[in-house]
Design a protein around this motif. Structure first.
Motif, short mmCIF file in Angstrom:
data_model
loop_
_atom_site.label_atom_id
_atom_site.label_comp_id
_atom_site.label_asym_id
_atom_site.label_seq_id
_atom_site.Cartn_x
_atom_site.Cartn_y
_atom_site.Cartn_z
N GLU A 144 -14.41 9.89 -23.41
CA GLU A 144 -15.41 9.40 -24.36
C GLU A 144 -16.31 10.53 -24.83
N LYS A 145 -16.80 11.32 -23.89
CA LYS A 145 -17.71 12.42 -24.23
C LYS A 145 -17.00 13.49 -25.05
N GLU A 146 -15.81 13.85 -24.63
CA GLU A 146 -15.07 14.91 -25.32
C GLU A 146 -14.69 14.47 -26.73
N SER A 206 5.57 13.22 -22.78
CA SER A 206 6.96 13.60 -22.59
C SER A 206 7.57 13.06 -21.30
N ARG A 207 6.76 12.62 -20.38
CA ARG A 207 7.26 12.06 -19.12
C ARG A 207 6.58 10.72 -18.80
N PRO A 208 6.52 9.81 -19.77
CA PRO A 208 5.77 8.58 -19.54
C PRO A 208 6.36 7.65 -18.50
N GLY A 209 7.64 7.76 -18.22
CA GLY A 209 8.27 6.85 -17.28
C GLY A 209 8.20 7.29 -15.83
N ALA A 210 7.70 8.48 -15.59
CA ALA A 210 7.64 8.98 -14.21
C ALA A 210 6.67 8.12 -13.40
N MET A 211 7.17 7.54 -12.34
CA MET A 211 6.39 6.58 -11.56
C MET A 211 5.16 7.21 -10.90
N ALA A 212 5.22 8.48 -10.55
CA ALA A 212 4.11 9.11 -9.84
C ALA A 212 2.93 9.41 -10.77
N LEU A 213 3.15 9.36 -12.06
CA LEU A 213 2.07 9.69 -12.99
C LEU A 213 1.17 8.49 -13.20
N SER A 214 -0.09 8.76 -13.47
CA SER A 214 -1.07 7.71 -13.68
C SER A 214 -0.91 7.11 -15.08
N GLN A 215 -0.20 6.01 -15.18
CA GLN A 215 0.03 5.37 -16.48
C GLN A 215 -1.27 4.93 -17.16
N PRO A 216 -2.22 4.34 -16.44
CA PRO A 216 -3.47 3.95 -17.11
C PRO A 216 -4.21 5.16 -17.69
N LYS A 217 -4.19 6.28 -17.00
CA LYS A 217 -4.87 7.48 -17.52
C LYS A 217 -4.14 8.03 -18.74
N ILE A 218 -2.83 7.99 -18.74
CA ILE A 218 -2.06 8.43 -19.90
C ILE A 218 -2.36 7.52 -21.09
N GLN A 219 -2.43 6.22 -20.85
CA GLN A 219 -2.73 5.27 -21.93
C GLN A 219 -4.14 5.50 -22.48
N LEU A 220 -5.10 5.79 -21.60
CA LEU A 220 -6.45 6.11 -22.06
C LEU A 220 -6.45 7.36 -22.93
N TYR A 221 -5.74 8.38 -22.47
CA TYR A 221 -5.66 9.62 -23.24
C TYR A 221 -5.10 9.34 -24.64
N ILE A 222 -4.02 8.58 -24.70
CA ILE A 222 -3.38 8.28 -25.99
C ILE A 222 -4.35 7.53 -26.89
N TYR A 245 -7.68 7.65 -26.96
CA TYR A 245 -8.71 8.55 -27.48
C TYR A 245 -8.13 9.61 -28.40
N ASN A 246 -6.95 10.09 -28.09
CA ASN A 246 -6.31 11.08 -28.95
C ASN A 246 -5.97 10.46 -30.30
N GLN A 247 -5.51 9.22 -30.31
CA GLN A 247 -5.20 8.54 -31.56
C GLN A 247 -6.47 8.34 -32.41
N ILE A 284 -7.07 11.71 -33.93
CA ILE A 284 -6.08 11.98 -34.98
C ILE A 284 -6.40 11.16 -36.23
N GLN A 285 -6.77 9.91 -36.05
CA GLN A 285 -7.11 9.06 -37.19
C GLN A 285 -8.32 9.61 -37.94
N ALA A 286 -9.31 10.10 -37.22
CA ALA A 286 -10.51 10.67 -37.86
C ALA A 286 -10.12 11.92 -38.66
N ILE A 287 -9.22 12.73 -38.14
CA ILE A 287 -8.76 13.93 -38.85
C ILE A 287 -8.07 13.51 -40.14
N LYS A 288 -7.17 12.53 -40.05
CA LYS A 288 -6.44 12.06 -41.23
C LYS A 288 -7.40 11.53 -42.29
#
Length: 98
Positions: free
Chosen positions: A32-34, A66-82, A84-86, A89-93
């Motif tokens: 959020e801050k970043e 690139s590795r969204p299906g890897a079970m050891a990765l934090s899926q909720p954190k990846i989803q949060l990143y996506i 905020y990144n989106q 990206i939308q603001a840039i567009k």
């Protein structure tokens, strides 16, 4: 092999998104801050830089995703990143279109 120290959104690195630390709540606050800082910085960016920034952010998202299906990765954190990144990206567009 993922570059763990690669910055993927401002100063946030890959390892912060896919690693155990920081926690999901901590990374949400950091995202959020970043994102707020990056959105504010967009106001002063000339249009010539926006295409480059947009390409970098798309590449960063592909890198993290690139590795969204890897079970050891934090899926909720990846989803949060996506999320905020989106938003970024939308603001840039939108700025490119204005």
């Amino acid at each position: 092999m993922l570059e763990l120290d690669r910055k993927v959104l401002g100063n946030i690195t890959t390892k912060e998104i896919i690693g155990a630390e920081p926690s999901e709540n901590e990374i949400k606050e950091t995202l959020e801050k970043e994102t707020a800082t990056l959105l504010e910085d967009l106001k002063s960016q000339p249009k010539e830089n926006l295409e480059k920034i947009l390409d970098e952010q798309k590449a960063a998202q592909a890198h993290v995703d690139s590795r969204p299906g890897a079970m050891a990765l934090s899926q909720p954190k990846i989803q949060l990143y996506i999320k905020y990144n989106q938003k970024y990206i939308q603001a840039i567009k939108e700025k490119l279109e204005s």
